[in-house]
Design a protein around this motif. Structure first.
Motif, short mmCIF file in Angstrom:
data_model
loop_
_atom_site.label_atom_id
_atom_site.label_comp_id
_atom_site.label_asym_id
_atom_site.label_seq_id
_atom_site.Cartn_x
_atom_site.Cartn_y
_atom_site.Cartn_z
N ALA A 44 -29.62 -33.01 -24.62
CA ALA A 44 -29.05 -33.14 -25.96
C ALA A 44 -27.74 -32.37 -26.03
CB ALA A 44 -30.02 -32.62 -27.02
N VAL A 45 -26.90 -32.75 -26.99
CA VAL A 45 -25.64 -32.06 -27.19
C VAL A 45 -25.31 -32.05 -28.68
CG1 VAL A 45 -24.32 -34.20 -26.79
CG2 VAL A 45 -23.19 -31.99 -26.55
N ILE A 46 -24.63 -30.99 -29.10
CA ILE A 46 -24.17 -30.88 -30.48
C ILE A 46 -22.79 -30.28 -30.47
CG2 ILE A 46 -25.27 -28.61 -30.79
CD1 ILE A 46 -25.86 -29.49 -33.70
N SER A 47 -21.92 -30.80 -31.33
CA SER A 47 -20.64 -30.14 -31.54
C SER A 47 -20.89 -28.91 -32.41
CB SER A 47 -19.64 -31.08 -32.20
OG SER A 47 -20.11 -31.49 -33.48
N TRP A 48 -20.15 -27.86 -32.18
CA TRP A 48 -20.40 -26.63 -32.92
C TRP A 48 -20.16 -26.79 -34.41
CZ3 TRP A 48 -23.70 -23.69 -31.07
CH2 TRP A 48 -23.82 -22.35 -31.42
N SER A 49 -19.37 -27.80 -34.77
CA SER A 49 -19.19 -28.12 -36.19
C SER A 49 -20.43 -28.77 -36.77
CB SER A 49 -18.01 -29.08 -36.36
OG SER A 49 -18.32 -30.34 -35.75
N GLY A 50 -21.29 -29.29 -35.91
CA GLY A 50 -22.50 -29.96 -36.35
C GLY A 50 -22.32 -31.43 -36.66
N VAL A 51 -21.08 -31.89 -36.57
CA VAL A 51 -20.80 -33.28 -36.95
C VAL A 51 -21.39 -34.26 -35.93
CG1 VAL A 51 -18.95 -34.96 -37.26
CG2 VAL A 51 -18.75 -32.68 -38.25
N THR A 69 -23.94 -35.18 -32.77
CA THR A 69 -25.12 -34.90 -31.95
C THR A 69 -25.46 -36.14 -31.14
OG1 THR A 69 -26.71 -35.61 -33.62
CG2 THR A 69 -26.11 -33.27 -33.62
N TYR A 70 -26.06 -35.90 -29.99
CA TYR A 70 -26.49 -37.02 -29.14
C TYR A 70 -27.64 -36.55 -28.29
CZ TYR A 70 -26.36 -40.80 -25.76
OH TYR A 70 -26.70 -41.87 -24.97
N LEU A 71 -28.65 -37.41 -28.17
CA LEU A 71 -29.82 -37.06 -27.39
C LEU A 71 -30.08 -38.11 -26.32
CD1 LEU A 71 -30.50 -36.05 -30.54
CD2 LEU A 71 -32.55 -35.26 -29.38
N ALA A 72 -30.62 -37.68 -25.23
CA ALA A 72 -30.99 -38.60 -24.17
C ALA A 72 -32.08 -39.55 -24.66
CB ALA A 72 -31.49 -37.83 -22.95
N ASP A 73 -32.09 -40.74 -24.13
CA ASP A 73 -33.07 -41.74 -24.55
C ASP A 73 -34.50 -41.23 -24.37
OD1 ASP A 73 -31.19 -44.67 -23.41
OD2 ASP A 73 -31.09 -43.49 -25.26
N SER A 74 -34.72 -40.44 -23.34
CA SER A 74 -36.07 -39.98 -23.03
C SER A 74 -36.63 -39.03 -24.09
CB SER A 74 -36.08 -39.29 -21.66
OG SER A 74 -35.19 -38.19 -21.66
N VAL A 75 -35.77 -38.47 -24.93
CA VAL A 75 -36.24 -37.52 -25.94
C VAL A 75 -35.94 -37.95 -27.36
CG1 VAL A 75 -36.02 -35.64 -24.26
CG2 VAL A 75 -34.17 -36.06 -25.93
N LYS A 76 -35.23 -39.05 -27.53
CA LYS A 76 -34.91 -39.52 -28.88
C LYS A 76 -36.18 -39.79 -29.66
CE LYS A 76 -30.36 -41.63 -28.18
NZ LYS A 76 -29.61 -42.89 -28.02
N GLY A 77 -36.17 -39.37 -30.92
CA GLY A 77 -37.34 -39.54 -31.77
C GLY A 77 -38.35 -38.42 -31.63
N ARG A 78 -38.18 -37.58 -30.60
CA ARG A 78 -39.12 -36.45 -30.40
C ARG A 78 -38.42 -35.10 -30.49
NH1 ARG A 78 -41.57 -35.78 -25.64
NH2 ARG A 78 -39.88 -36.74 -24.41
N PHE A 79 -37.19 -35.02 -30.01
CA PHE A 79 -36.43 -33.77 -30.00
C PHE A 79 -35.30 -33.86 -31.03
CE2 PHE A 79 -37.11 -32.44 -25.26
CZ PHE A 79 -38.46 -32.64 -25.40
N THR A 80 -34.94 -32.74 -31.58
CA THR A 80 -33.74 -32.63 -32.39
C THR A 80 -32.95 -31.41 -31.95
OG1 THR A 80 -34.88 -31.38 -34.12
CG2 THR A 80 -34.76 -33.76 -34.42
N ILE A 81 -31.65 -31.47 -32.16
CA ILE A 81 -30.77 -30.36 -31.80
C ILE A 81 -30.06 -29.89 -33.06
CG2 ILE A 81 -28.89 -31.96 -31.18
CD1 ILE A 81 -28.10 -29.93 -28.98
N SER A 82 -29.90 -28.59 -33.16
CA SER A 82 -29.22 -28.04 -34.32
C SER A 82 -28.53 -26.75 -33.91
CB SER A 82 -30.20 -27.78 -35.47
OG SER A 82 -31.15 -26.79 -35.11
#
Length: 123
Positions: A49-56, A58-71
């Motif tokens: 997963a990745v997040i811009s420090w501004s929070g605008v 975010t992107y998650l790998a397909d293998s974790v989408k719907g299960r993981f969140t990044i903040s």
């Protein structure tokens, strides 16, 4: 320079949840993006997963989408990876990484890395 320290790993049963933290210190005001990667035994490190420090952004790998969140919490200079519905195949050492100029899904996009935290999911 930025120093990153992960925490929150541990042993959890399949279907359970864990939240990982990545505390940044040093020149945190210069962080542009933070990513999470993982490496399972015998496998290459992979993007999670990745997040811009501004929070605008975010992107998650397909293998974790719907299960993981990044903040992230800028005030605490801390990034988070919230993991739900964990599976045995999520077992790995999880690393956070940061960069001053970019976000990305490849290891080469990041200049700073934490030491990793172990996540083990039992079946």
């Amino acid at each position: 320079q930025v120093v990153l320290v992960e925490s929150g790993g541990g042993l959890v049963q399949a279907g359970g949840s864990l939240s990982l933290s990545c505390a940044a210190s040093g020149r945190t005001s210069r962080i542009y993006g933070m990513g999470w990667f993982r490496q399972a035994p015998g496998k290459e490190r992979e993007f999670v997963a990745v997040i811009s420090w501004s929070g605008v952004y975010t992107y998650l790998a397909d293998s974790v989408k719907g299960r993981f969140t990044i903040s992230r919490d800028n005030a605490k200079s801390t990034g988070y990876l919230h993991m739900n519905s964990l599976k045995p195949e999520d077992t790995a050492v999880y690393y956070c990484a940061a960069d001053f100029q970019r976000t990305g899904t490849t290891e080469g996009a990041y200049d700073y890395w934490g030491q990793g935290t172990q996540v083990t999911v039992s079946s």
